[in-house]
Design an enzyme around this catalytic site. Structure first.
Site, short mmCIF file in Angstrom:
data_model
loop_
_atom_site.label_atom_id
_atom_site.label_comp_id
_atom_site.label_asym_id
_atom_site.label_seq_id
_atom_site.Cartn_x
_atom_site.Cartn_y
_atom_site.Cartn_z
N LYS A 1 0.83 -1.21 0.00
CA LYS A 1 0.00 0.00 0.00
C LYS A 1 0.87 1.25 0.00
O LYS A 1 0.55 2.24 -0.67
CB LYS A 1 -0.94 -0.02 1.21
CG LYS A 1 -2.07 -1.04 1.05
CD LYS A 1 -2.78 -1.37 2.36
CE LYS A 1 -3.75 -2.53 2.13
NZ LYS A 1 -4.38 -3.00 3.37
N GLN B 1 -4.51 -1.78 9.55
CA GLN B 1 -4.33 -3.08 8.90
C GLN B 1 -4.94 -4.19 9.75
O GLN B 1 -4.59 -4.34 10.93
CB GLN B 1 -2.84 -3.32 8.64
CG GLN B 1 -2.54 -4.59 7.87
CD GLN B 1 -3.11 -4.57 6.44
OE1 GLN B 1 -3.07 -3.57 5.74
NE2 GLN B 1 -3.69 -5.68 6.03
N ASP C 1 -11.13 2.49 3.87
CA ASP C 1 -11.43 1.06 3.67
C ASP C 1 -12.94 0.83 3.55
O ASP C 1 -13.37 -0.26 3.17
CB ASP C 1 -10.92 0.23 4.86
CG ASP C 1 -9.56 -0.39 4.60
OD1 ASP C 1 -9.24 -0.63 3.42
OD2 ASP C 1 -8.83 -0.66 5.58
#
Ligand code: NDP
Length: 281
Positions: free
Chosen positions: A49, A93, A116
């Site tokens: 990422k 994460q 997200d």
């Protein structure tokens, strides 16, 4: 033989366009990436990422916390990032190490920075169809289909897996595009009977070779979301790739299919967050 839906190639195009948009806007979008503990898979994802951010002109800032830092300290970091004007997107994460309440952490993220799209507010918008932040993996699948001229309207889409981050939002996006949708899961009695009905089959389980060629209708579009490590140590999905590719009309490879698309959509979402913060959305 199925046409390969090359997510890696299309993701490169999406990222190139994102980079152009960032340059045109004159903004420097920023993404905070929070990693707790030292899970090797999470480390690979975070590094990926950060690399994507660099390619797109997005500033990434990594926050690495020890596995035992505790829920409270993690929540106070999220709060600090929520309050920082120079941070547009916040990504924690997952999975978090044992002992953390993931839902509480997601709930603590400012929905305007939740790139997200895991926060309940953003999930609600996905249900409604009028969302700001797309669910990265399912939307990556939809974009890949669109790029290849595959229209879900009127098709029967069977999604195998019902997680909040993949299966459920995948089903919703297919529904918004007028597919007839079925969702299968671990309690589905005869999985093959269900998957053989699929014009578009999405596998999002996490079990190598769960989907064999006899479970696929000839000519179906097969999307393999899963990322597993096979017995040989190599990455693989849920689909028994080579035999299924003989039956399907289109298929995504693992790696190089859905994974890169997920990451590309995350970059788009981060730019949207920056535009929102700058009043340009
Ligand atoms: P979860 O473990 O949260 O969900 C798995 C789902 O599969 C559950 O709904 C479960 O059913 C169902 N399931 C388990 N066993 C079976 C079975 N034998 N038959 C039918 N359904 C079954 O996983 P995620 O949704 O988070 O991830 C799924 C996969 O996708 C993983 O391999 C993950 O690594 C990968 N992934 C890939 C991404 C990408 O970018 N390509 C992004 C995110 C995930 P039940 O609900 O009944 O338990």
């Amino acid at each position: 033989m199925a046409v390969i839906l090359d997510g890696k190639a299309f993701a490169a195009i999406v990222k190139e366009k994102t980079k152009d948009e960032v340059a045109r806007l004159g903004l420097t979008p920023s993404l905070a990436v929070v990693i707790v503990g030292d899970d090797p898979a999470s480390r690979v994802y975070v590094n990926g990422k950060k690399k994507d951010c660099a390619e797109c002109g997005i500033r990434s800032e990594e926050f690495t916390l020890a596995a035992d830092v505790g829920q409270e300290k993690l929540l106070s970091l999220v709060e600090e990032l929520n309050n920082r004007d120079d941070i547009n997107g916040i990504l924690v994460q997952l999975p978090l190490p044992k002992g953390y309440d993931e839902q509480a952490v997601i709930a603590a993220i400012n929905p305007n920075k939740d790139v997200d799209a895991f926060h309940m507010e953003n999930i609600g918008r996905i249900m409604d169809g009028n969302f700001t932040f797309a669910p990265c993996t399912p939307y990556g699948v939809m974009r890949l289909l669109e790029h290849h001229g595959i229209d879900p309207a009127g098709k029967h889409c069977v999604v195998v897996g019902r997680s909040n981050i993949v299966g459920k939002p995948m089903a919703m996006l297919m529904l918004h595009k007028h597919a007839t949708v079925s969702i299968a899961h671990s309690r589905t009695p005869d999985l093959g009977a269900m998957t053989r009905q699929a014009d578009i089959l999405v596998a999002a389980v996490g079990k190598p070779n769960l989907i064999t060629a006899d479970m696929v209708k000839p000519g179906a579009v097969v999307i393999d979301v899963a990322i597993n490590r096979g017995d040989d140590g190599k990455l693989c999905g849920d689909v028994d790739y080579a035999p299924v590719a003989e039956v399907a009309s289109y298929i995504t490879p693992v790696p190089g299919g859905v994974g890169p698309m997920t990451r590309a959509i995350l970059m788009e979402n981060t730019v949207i967050a920056a535009k929102k913060a700058a009043g340009k959305f």
